[in-house]
Design a protein around this motif. Structure first.
Motif, PDB file in Angstrom:
ATOM      1  N   LEU A 175       0.832  -1.067   0.054  1.00 44.47           N
ATOM      2  CA  LEU A 175      -0.019   0.173   0.002  1.00 44.47           C
ATOM      3  C   LEU A 175       0.799   1.208   0.126  1.00 44.47           C
ATOM      4  N   GLU A 176       0.871   1.853  -0.978  1.00 40.92           N
ATOM      5  CA  GLU A 176       1.453   3.130  -1.156  1.00 40.92           C
ATOM      6  C   GLU A 176       0.676   4.187  -0.964  1.00 40.92           C
ATOM      7  N   PRO A 177       1.078   4.764   0.156  1.00 43.51           N
ATOM      8  CA  PRO A 177       0.136   6.174   0.610  1.00 43.51           C
ATOM      9  C   PRO A 177       0.395   7.269   0.021  1.00 43.51           C
ATOM     10  N   PRO A 178      -0.509   8.349   0.193  1.00 44.20           N
ATOM     11  CA  PRO A 178      -0.148   9.538  -0.220  1.00 44.20           C
ATOM     12  C   PRO A 178       1.106  10.102  -0.079  1.00 44.20           C
ATOM     13  N   LEU A 179       2.078  10.479  -0.636  1.00 42.65           N
ATOM     14  CA  LEU A 179       3.159  10.917  -0.382  1.00 42.65           C
ATOM     15  C   LEU A 179       3.427  12.414  -0.215  1.00 42.65           C
ATOM     16  N   LEU A 180       2.564  12.875   0.719  1.00 43.20           N
ATOM     17  CA  LEU A 180       2.365  14.413   0.908  1.00 43.20           C
ATOM     18  C   LEU A 180       2.708  14.748   2.362  1.00 43.20           C
ATOM     19  N   GLU A 181       3.722  15.564   2.516  1.00 43.13           N
ATOM     20  CA  GLU A 181       3.909  16.340   3.867  1.00 43.13           C
ATOM     21  C   GLU A 181       2.657  17.048   4.806  1.00 43.13           C
ATOM     22  N   ARG A 182       1.842  17.333   4.031  1.00 36.60           N
ATOM     23  CA  ARG A 182       0.863  17.942   5.026  1.00 36.60           C
ATOM     24  C   ARG A 182       0.052  16.908   5.672  1.00 36.60           C
ATOM     25  N   ARG A 183      -0.753  17.485   6.814  1.00 37.80           N
ATOM     26  CA  ARG A 183      -1.219  16.563   7.824  1.00 37.80           C
ATOM     27  C   ARG A 183      -2.761  16.973   7.589  1.00 37.80           C
ATOM     28  N   ILE A 184      -3.025  17.938   7.171  1.00 43.22           N
ATOM     29  CA  ILE A 184      -4.554  18.413   7.380  1.00 43.22           C
ATOM     30  C   ILE A 184      -5.033  18.433   5.880  1.00 43.22           C
ATOM     31  N   PHE A 185      -6.219  17.778   5.597  1.00 44.58           N
ATOM     32  CA  PHE A 185      -7.026  17.734   4.556  1.00 44.58           C
ATOM     33  C   PHE A 185      -8.472  18.324   4.612  1.00 44.58           C
ATOM     34  N   PRO A 186      -8.541  19.479   4.384  1.00 45.00           N
ATOM     35  CA  PRO A 186     -10.106  20.058   4.325  1.00 45.00           C
ATOM     36  C   PRO A 186     -11.079  19.195   3.395  1.00 45.00           C
ATOM     37  N   GLU A 187     -12.162  19.407   3.769  1.00 41.43           N
ATOM     38  CA  GLU A 187     -13.367  18.701   3.092  1.00 41.43           C
ATOM     39  C   GLU A 187     -13.467  19.183   1.632  1.00 41.43           C
ATOM     40  N   GLY A 188     -13.275  18.060   0.671  1.00 34.32           N
ATOM     41  CA  GLY A 188     -13.254  18.443  -0.675  1.00 34.32           C
ATOM     42  C   GLY A 188     -11.995  18.325  -1.243  1.00 34.32           C
ATOM     43  N   ASP A 189     -10.795  17.902  -0.433  1.00 34.99           N
ATOM     44  CA  ASP A 189      -9.548  17.836  -1.083  1.00 34.99           C
ATOM     45  C   ASP A 189      -9.307  16.248  -1.293  1.00 34.99           C
ATOM     46  N   SER A 190      -8.580  15.988  -2.415  1.00 38.01           N
ATOM     47  CA  SER A 190      -8.467  14.695  -3.096  1.00 38.01           C
ATOM     48  C   SER A 190      -7.063  14.230  -2.735  1.00 38.01           C
ATOM     49  N   MET A 191      -6.793  12.930  -2.653  1.00 33.16           N
ATOM     50  CA  MET A 191      -5.272  12.717  -2.403  1.00 33.16           C
ATOM     51  C   MET A 191      -5.576  11.316  -3.390  1.00 33.16           C
ATOM     52  N   LEU A 192      -4.158  10.538  -3.840  1.00 34.51           N
ATOM     53  CA  LEU A 192      -3.966   9.535  -4.516  1.00 34.51           C
ATOM     54  C   LEU A 192      -3.186   8.533  -3.721  1.00 34.51           C
ATOM     55  N   LEU A 193      -3.593   7.244  -3.777  1.00 33.37           N
ATOM     56  CA  LEU A 193      -2.806   6.466  -3.144  1.00 33.37           C
ATOM     57  C   LEU A 193      -2.718   4.985  -4.222  1.00 33.37           C
ATOM     58  N   GLN A 194      -1.627   4.228  -4.013  1.00 29.48           N
ATOM     59  CA  GLN A 194      -1.667   3.049  -4.839  1.00 29.48           C
ATOM     60  C   GLN A 194      -1.632   1.777  -4.153  1.00 29.48           C
ATOM     61  N   LEU A 195      -2.293   0.759  -4.692  1.00 27.96           N
ATOM     62  CA  LEU A 195      -2.386  -0.715  -3.978  1.00 27.96           C
ATOM     63  C   LEU A 195      -1.753  -1.468  -5.007  1.00 27.96           C
ATOM     64  N   ILE A 196      -0.847  -2.143  -4.715  1.00 21.57           N
ATOM     65  CA  ILE A 196      -0.028  -3.029  -5.573  1.00 21.57           C
ATOM     66  C   ILE A 196      -0.285  -4.333  -5.169  1.00 21.57           C
ATOM     67  N   LEU A 197      -1.033  -5.272  -5.850  1.00 19.03           N
ATOM     68  CA  LEU A 197      -1.269  -6.667  -5.637  1.00 19.03           C
ATOM     69  C   LEU A 197      -0.400  -7.956  -6.116  1.00 19.03           C
ATOM     70  N   PHE A 198      -0.341  -8.930  -5.722  1.00 16.82           N
ATOM     71  CA  PHE A 198       0.581  -9.926  -6.236  1.00 16.82           C
ATOM     72  C   PHE A 198      -0.214 -11.294  -6.300  1.00 16.82           C
ATOM     73  N   GLY A 199       0.014 -11.852  -7.279  1.00 19.67           N
ATOM     74  CA  GLY A 199      -0.424 -13.283  -7.445  1.00 19.67           C
ATOM     75  C   GLY A 199      -2.083 -13.338  -7.390  1.00 19.67           C
ATOM     76  N   LYS A 200      -2.567 -14.380  -6.579  1.00 20.12           N
ATOM     77  CA  LYS A 200      -4.066 -14.362  -6.434  1.00 20.12           C
ATOM     78  C   LYS A 200      -4.742 -13.086  -6.043  1.00 20.12           C
ATOM     79  N   ALA A 201      -3.829 -12.335  -5.001  1.00 17.45           N
ATOM     80  CA  ALA A 201      -4.629 -11.018  -4.513  1.00 17.45           C
ATOM     81  C   ALA A 201      -5.029 -10.131  -5.776  1.00 17.45           C
ATOM     82  N   VAL A 202      -4.750 -10.099  -6.784  1.00 21.09           N
ATOM     83  CA  VAL A 202      -5.242  -9.319  -7.943  1.00 21.09           C
ATOM     84  C   VAL A 202      -6.806  -9.895  -8.238  1.00 21.09           C
ATOM     85  N   ASP A 203      -7.138 -11.011  -7.849  1.00 23.39           N
ATOM     86  CA  ASP A 203      -8.534 -11.545  -8.053  1.00 23.39           C
ATOM     87  C   ASP A 203      -9.406 -11.060  -7.202  1.00 23.39           C
TER      88      ASP A 203
END
Length: 300
Positions: free
Chosen positions: A77-105
């Motif tokens: 699980l690659e979290p959002p790589l942002l230094e800030r800690r406060i995200f107001p309502e409406g702010d968006s963020m991206l994270l990545q989930l890398i799955l291997f083998g059967k977990a892709v299913d």
């Protein structure tokens, strides 16, 4: 070994208050929400559960071999790589989930779980969020407006990564997230090229034995050639952080280092192994996104 990299776009429904390094917060909530979603026995522990062999949660989070030994879990699980800690309502963020083998299913289960995570709340104030979309190779496989999944995507294979014929004699390794590598039972404060390759090899072996069923010849590398690669510049800094383990009822030190390492030498034959390492991460805490590095080819 099959793998897939999914990108999740999350939107704050309330103000979110998150720690400096966000991997533990997301991973902890993911495990809790997935178990609540799929577990039908409601047992505290998976040991002894009759449904364990076919359980999505047990395969992803309570990953053991037939001898009952814990093995590498099939995700990063690659979290959002942002230094800030406060995200107001409406702010968006991206994270990545890398799955291997059967977990892709199991990506449909995990997408549903992220929706549940948003309702449960994240961070110190349990702020809610909602899942806007999930993409795979820039193709949208889930969007909140459709409420439908498109899982007809082509998976990648880690061992299909080959050298492209380009000669490489200089490169920079950027350690993006805290990297913690042990040697003789002690955490290293620095790293060299051979140690990096060995860390990648150990990680691939740990994943492929359980989630691929066999090893690949791609794990071999010429040690003498690797030792001839010199480290021209090493600029690392310690990154201290701890997470509280509900299982162990104590804080766990997951400190590591971040920074850069510049290499010079014949790097051409090592490019596939280095590329694999970029995908799978190295060292401790990979499920929290630790051990992420990127390779920049330097052309004189």
């Amino acid at each position: 070994m099959e793998f897939a990299v999914f990108q999740f776009e999350l939107v704050a429904k309330d103000e979110l208050r998150l720690p400096r390094y966000k991997g533990s917060a997301f991973r902890g909530l993911l495990g809790h929400a997935l178990k609540r979603t799929v577990c039908v026995t409601r047992m505290d522990r998976c040991n002894g559960c009759l449904l364990r062999q076919d359980c999505v949660y047990a395969y992803i989070f309570e990953t053991f071999n037939k001898r009952g030994e814990r093995v590498a879990r099939p995700f990063v699980l690659e979290p959002p790589l942002l230094e800030r800690r406060i995200f107001p309502e409406g702010d968006s963020m991206l994270l990545q989930l890398i799955l291997f083998g059967k977990a892709v299913d199991y990506i449909p289960y995990l997408i549903h779980t992220f929706r549940e995570m948003g309702r449960m709340g994240l961070g110190a104030n349990r702020g809610r969020f909602w899942l806007r979309r999930v993409t795979y190779k820039e193709k949208i496989i889930y969007h909140f407006e459709e409420q439908a999944l498109h899982t007809d995507f082509e998976r990648e294979n880690l061992f299909s990564i080959k050298a492209d014929g380009q000669t490489v004699e200089k490169a920079k390794i950027r350690f993006i997230t805290p990297t913690a590598i042990k040697q003789n039972g002690q955490l290293r404060k620095d790293i060299d090229f051979v140690s990096l390759l060995k860390a990648v090899k150990r990680r691939i072996k740990a994943l492929s034995i359980y989630h691929n069923g066999h090893l690949s010849d791609e794990l071999y590398f010429d040690l003498d050639k690797a030792q001839s690669v010199s480290v021209n510049g090493l600029n690392l800094a310690p990154f201290a952080w701890k997470r509280y383990s509900n299982r162990q009822k104590q804080k766990i030190d997951l400190s590591g280092f971040v920074g850069e390492m510049e290499l010079r030498g014949d790097l051409t034959s090592f490019r596939p192994l280095l590329r694999m390492g970029e995908i799978i991460h190295i060292g401790r805490g990979t499920v929290y996104g630790m051990g992420k590095y990127l390779v920049d080819i330097i052309k004189d």
